[in-house]
Design a protein around this motif. Structure first.
Motif, PDB file in Angstrom:
ATOM      1  N   GLY A 132       0.840  -1.197   0.000  1.00  0.00           N
ATOM      2  CA  GLY A 132       0.000   0.000   0.000  1.00  0.00           C
ATOM      3  C   GLY A 132       0.877   1.250   0.000  1.00  0.00           C
ATOM      4  O   GLY A 132       2.061   1.202   0.336  1.00  0.00           O
ATOM      5  N   LEU A 133       0.270   2.358  -0.400  1.00  0.00           N
ATOM      6  CA  LEU A 133       1.018   3.617  -0.482  1.00  0.00           C
ATOM      7  C   LEU A 133       1.373   4.144   0.907  1.00  0.00           C
ATOM      8  O   LEU A 133       0.595   3.987   1.855  1.00  0.00           O
ATOM      9  CB  LEU A 133       0.186   4.670  -1.222  1.00  0.00           C
ATOM     10  N   THR A 134       2.521   4.792   0.997  1.00  0.00           N
ATOM     11  CA  THR A 134       2.913   5.396   2.274  1.00  0.00           C
ATOM     12  C   THR A 134       2.611   6.894   2.233  1.00  0.00           C
ATOM     13  O   THR A 134       2.443   7.471   1.159  1.00  0.00           O
ATOM     14  CB  THR A 134       4.424   5.226   2.533  1.00  0.00           C
ATOM     15  N   LYS A 135       2.584   7.502   3.419  1.00  0.00           N
ATOM     16  CA  LYS A 135       2.323   8.949   3.516  1.00  0.00           C
ATOM     17  C   LYS A 135       3.340   9.703   2.663  1.00  0.00           C
ATOM     18  O   LYS A 135       3.011  10.657   1.983  1.00  0.00           O
ATOM     19  CB  LYS A 135       2.418   9.414   4.975  1.00  0.00           C
ATOM     20  N   LYS A 136       4.580   9.205   2.723  1.00  0.00           N
ATOM     21  CA  LYS A 136       5.652   9.881   1.983  1.00  0.00           C
ATOM     22  C   LYS A 136       5.399   9.814   0.469  1.00  0.00           C
ATOM     23  O   LYS A 136       5.579  10.806  -0.242  1.00  0.00           O
ATOM     24  CB  LYS A 136       6.979   9.189   2.324  1.00  0.00           C
ATOM     25  N   GLU A 137       4.942   8.641   0.026  1.00  0.00           N
ATOM     26  CA  GLU A 137       4.674   8.505  -1.414  1.00  0.00           C
ATOM     27  C   GLU A 137       3.475   9.340  -1.846  1.00  0.00           C
ATOM     28  O   GLU A 137       3.379   9.767  -2.991  1.00  0.00           O
ATOM     29  CB  GLU A 137       4.414   7.022  -1.749  1.00  0.00           C
ATOM     30  N   LEU A 138       2.545   9.550  -0.931  1.00  0.00           N
ATOM     31  CA  LEU A 138       1.317  10.273  -1.269  1.00  0.00           C
ATOM     32  C   LEU A 138       1.509  11.786  -1.324  1.00  0.00           C
ATOM     33  O   LEU A 138       0.719  12.500  -1.946  1.00  0.00           O
ATOM     34  CB  LEU A 138       0.222   9.952  -0.238  1.00  0.00           C
ATOM     35  N   ALA A 139       2.536  12.278  -0.650  1.00  0.00           N
ATOM     36  CA  ALA A 139       2.732  13.739  -0.596  1.00  0.00           C
ATOM     37  C   ALA A 139       3.194  14.238  -1.957  1.00  0.00           C
ATOM     38  O   ALA A 139       4.205  13.794  -2.494  1.00  0.00           O
ATOM     39  CB  ALA A 139       3.749  14.074   0.475  1.00  0.00           C
ATOM     40  N   GLN A 144      -0.472  12.675  -4.377  1.00  0.00           N
ATOM     41  CA  GLN A 144       0.232  12.049  -5.509  1.00  0.00           C
ATOM     42  C   GLN A 144      -0.487  10.744  -5.866  1.00  0.00           C
ATOM     43  O   GLN A 144       0.006   9.654  -5.584  1.00  0.00           O
ATOM     44  CB  GLN A 144       1.697  11.815  -5.109  1.00  0.00           C
ATOM     45  N   ALA A 145      -1.671  10.897  -6.445  1.00  0.00           N
ATOM     46  CA  ALA A 145      -2.499   9.743  -6.798  1.00  0.00           C
ATOM     47  C   ALA A 145      -3.566  10.234  -7.768  1.00  0.00           C
ATOM     48  O   ALA A 145      -3.617  11.419  -8.070  1.00  0.00           O
ATOM     49  CB  ALA A 145      -3.152   9.164  -5.537  1.00  0.00           C
ATOM     50  N   HIS A 146      -4.440   9.320  -8.225  1.00  0.00           N
ATOM     51  CA  HIS A 146      -5.471   9.742  -9.170  1.00  0.00           C
ATOM     52  C   HIS A 146      -6.389  10.767  -8.512  1.00  0.00           C
ATOM     53  O   HIS A 146      -6.838  10.580  -7.374  1.00  0.00           O
ATOM     54  CB  HIS A 146      -6.313   8.541  -9.614  1.00  0.00           C
ATOM     55  N   GLY A 147      -6.680  11.843  -9.223  1.00  0.00           N
ATOM     56  CA  GLY A 147      -7.538  12.875  -8.644  1.00  0.00           C
ATOM     57  C   GLY A 147      -8.097  13.795  -9.705  1.00  0.00           C
ATOM     58  O   GLY A 147      -7.625  13.824 -10.846  1.00  0.00           O
ATOM     59  N   VAL A 148      -9.138  14.517  -9.332  1.00  0.00           N
ATOM     60  CA  VAL A 148      -9.806  15.432 -10.254  1.00  0.00           C
ATOM     61  C   VAL A 148     -10.092  16.750  -9.556  1.00  0.00           C
ATOM     62  O   VAL A 148     -10.644  16.758  -8.456  1.00  0.00           O
ATOM     63  CB  VAL A 148     -11.170  14.847 -10.715  1.00  0.00           C
ATOM     64  N   HIS A 149      -9.685  17.852 -10.175  1.00  0.00           N
ATOM     65  CA  HIS A 149     -10.039  19.182  -9.678  1.00  0.00           C
ATOM     66  C   HIS A 149     -11.073  19.679 -10.657  1.00  0.00           C
ATOM     67  O   HIS A 149     -10.734  20.072 -11.774  1.00  0.00           O
ATOM     68  CB  HIS A 149      -8.773  20.061  -9.692  1.00  0.00           C
ATOM     69  N   PHE A 150     -12.341  19.617 -10.269  1.00  0.00           N
ATOM     70  CA  PHE A 150     -13.413  19.841 -11.235  1.00  0.00           C
ATOM     71  C   PHE A 150     -13.995  21.255 -11.132  1.00  0.00           C
ATOM     72  O   PHE A 150     -13.367  22.174 -10.619  1.00  0.00           O
ATOM     73  CB  PHE A 150     -14.468  18.733 -11.055  1.00  0.00           C
ATOM     74  N   ILE A 151     -15.234  21.421 -11.602  1.00  0.00           N
ATOM     75  CA  ILE A 151     -15.881  22.746 -11.650  1.00  0.00           C
ATOM     76  C   ILE A 151     -16.454  23.100 -10.281  1.00  0.00           C
ATOM     77  O   ILE A 151     -16.840  22.219  -9.515  1.00  0.00           O
ATOM     78  CB  ILE A 151     -17.015  22.715 -12.706  1.00  0.00           C
ATOM     79  N   HIS A 152     -16.548  24.399  -9.991  1.00  0.00           N
ATOM     80  CA  HIS A 152     -17.090  24.862  -8.705  1.00  0.00           C
ATOM     81  C   HIS A 152     -18.496  24.278  -8.469  1.00  0.00           C
ATOM     82  O   HIS A 152     -19.406  24.487  -9.276  1.00  0.00           O
ATOM     83  CB  HIS A 152     -17.145  26.393  -8.740  1.00  0.00           C
ATOM     84  N   GLY A 153     -18.653  23.560  -7.373  1.00  0.00           N
ATOM     85  CA  GLY A 153     -19.961  23.013  -7.005  1.00  0.00           C
ATOM     86  C   GLY A 153     -20.353  21.734  -7.709  1.00  0.00           C
ATOM     87  O   GLY A 153     -21.419  21.176  -7.444  1.00  0.00           O
ATOM     88  N   ARG A 154     -19.524  21.250  -8.611  1.00  0.00           N
ATOM     89  CA  ARG A 154     -19.922  20.096  -9.430  1.00  0.00           C
ATOM     90  C   ARG A 154     -19.108  18.837  -9.126  1.00  0.00           C
ATOM     91  O   ARG A 154     -19.101  17.883  -9.919  1.00  0.00           O
ATOM     92  CB  ARG A 154     -19.783  20.416 -10.928  1.00  0.00           C
TER      93      ARG A 154
END
Ligand SMILES: Cc1ncc(C[n+]2csc(CCOP(=O)(O)OP(=O)(O)O)c2C)c(N)n1
Ligand code: SF4
Ligand SMILES: [Mg+2]
Length: 316
Positions: free
Chosen positions: A30-37, A87-97
């Motif tokens: 599993g991922l470590t805190k260090k890898e996730l930063a 540091q992983a899959h993620g999405v910064h989407f539209i305001h409120g959506r």
């Protein structure tokens, strides 16, 4: 080669409750805190959101999750910058959506842990309708709202949770609109897991996130998270280190009792912290899986193009 529609649907088990995709290679850790930063967070020094991020790393590490098992989604706001810092899959989407986008992920990939992060403006102003509808649909995901009672990113406007009298750029003489109560709103909308915590109590934040993640349904956490720049001291009354009080939900509280939960939610600030409400109800994910299975039976043995052709023939 990528999977066909029928192959994807075939992964939905008979129970109707979606299960995880094949587990990752047993040799994988599993991922470590260090890898996730990831990038150094751009939040102001002292912002409550730092604590939520650190505890999210801890949650992922403790749960031994790997990259292909979870995703972080957010809208717009200081708090919504969250996925940038993971540091992983993620999405910064539209305001409120963020919620409709995350719902799409959850429904199409029920094997993933879907976490959504955002602010009070994102959740209850522009995204207010999505909050209600995602809750009533009981989509399986975890939504953490970092409530700082203000619009931080846009530099101090009144938010739906700002208390009466709060002076901001949009209410120079003090807010006159009655604030919403996120707990009551979530319960009334049909959320099946409703909890409250505060970023100044790390162990409690982690415990709430763990419980939310394990919940099969829409889990909502309101996390008080101070904006030291535009609403300093907002939550001192909930912080024992600042002379305030951190009161946990009473041990004898029945979290399946909607009326009791509603009553606790209505307690004056600082109110109660913990799981106010939790019930089990079929998720939208499970219901859709059931429909998909029924459809699969009907088209058994057909090739994908034949299924498509059948649909067009029906429309004639
Ligand atoms: C459609 C749209 N409307 C308005 C904005 C401007 N805007 C960006 S963030 C924000 C509010 C942020 O407040 P909140 O969700 O509470 O997050 P915080 O910054 O406090 O963490 C607004 C109004 C925008 N980006 N997009
Ligand atoms: S403006 Fe407020 S909410 Fe935004 S990063 Fe700074 S302290 Fe945090
Ligand atoms: Mg805010």
């Amino acid at each position: 080669m990528s999977e066909t529609i029928t192959e994807v649907l075939a992964r939905v088990p008979q129970s109707g409750i979606p299960v995880a995709a094949p587990p990752p290679d047993s040799e994988r850790k599993g991922l470590t805190k260090k890898e996730l930063a990831a990038d150094h967070p751009t939040w102001c020094p002292g912002c409550g959101d730092f604590s939520v991020l650190a505890l999210y790393f801890k949650l992922i590490e403790k749960s031994k999750l790997t990259h292909e098992q979870f995703v972080s989604v957010a809208g717009i706001g200081c708090s919504s910058r969250f996925p940038y810092f993971v540091q992983a899959h993620g999405v910064h989407f539209i305001h409120g959506r963020a919620l409709p986008f995350a719902s799409g992920i959850s429904l199409s990939r029920p094997d993933l842990h879907v976490f959504v992060f955002g602010g009070d403006g994102d959740a209850f102003s522009i995204g207010g309708n999505h909050f209600s509808h995602t809750a009533r649909k009981n989509v399986k995901l975890t939504y953490v709202v970092m409530d700082n009672w203000v619009y931080g990113l846009t530099k101090k406007q009144t938010s739906p949770t700002s208390p009466l009298g709060f002076k901001s750029k949009t209410d120079q003489w003090g807010a006159v609109d009655y604030p919403i109560n996120p707990m009551k709103q979530a319960i009334a909308a049909g959320a099946t897991f409703v909890a409250r915590t505060t970023s100044t109590n790390p162990n409690h934040v982690l415990a709430m996130m763990e419980a939310a993640m394990d919940h099969d349904g829409f889990s909502f956490i309101e996390c008080l998270s101070e904006c030291v720049e535009f609403y300093e001291g907002a939550f001192d009354a909930a912080n024992p280190r600042k002379g305030g009080m951190f009161k946990e939900v009473p041990k004898d509280h029945d979290a399946t009792d909607e009326t009791a939960a509603y009553q606790l939610a209505g307690t004056d600030f600082p109110g109660y912290f913990g799981i106010l409400y939790k019930i089990n109800k079929p998720t939208k994910n499970a219901k859709e899986a059931e429909i998909n299975r029924g459809m699969m039976e009907k088209v058994k043995g057909l090739k994908d193009w034949q299924i498509l052709q059948k649909n067009f023939d029906r429309m004639k």
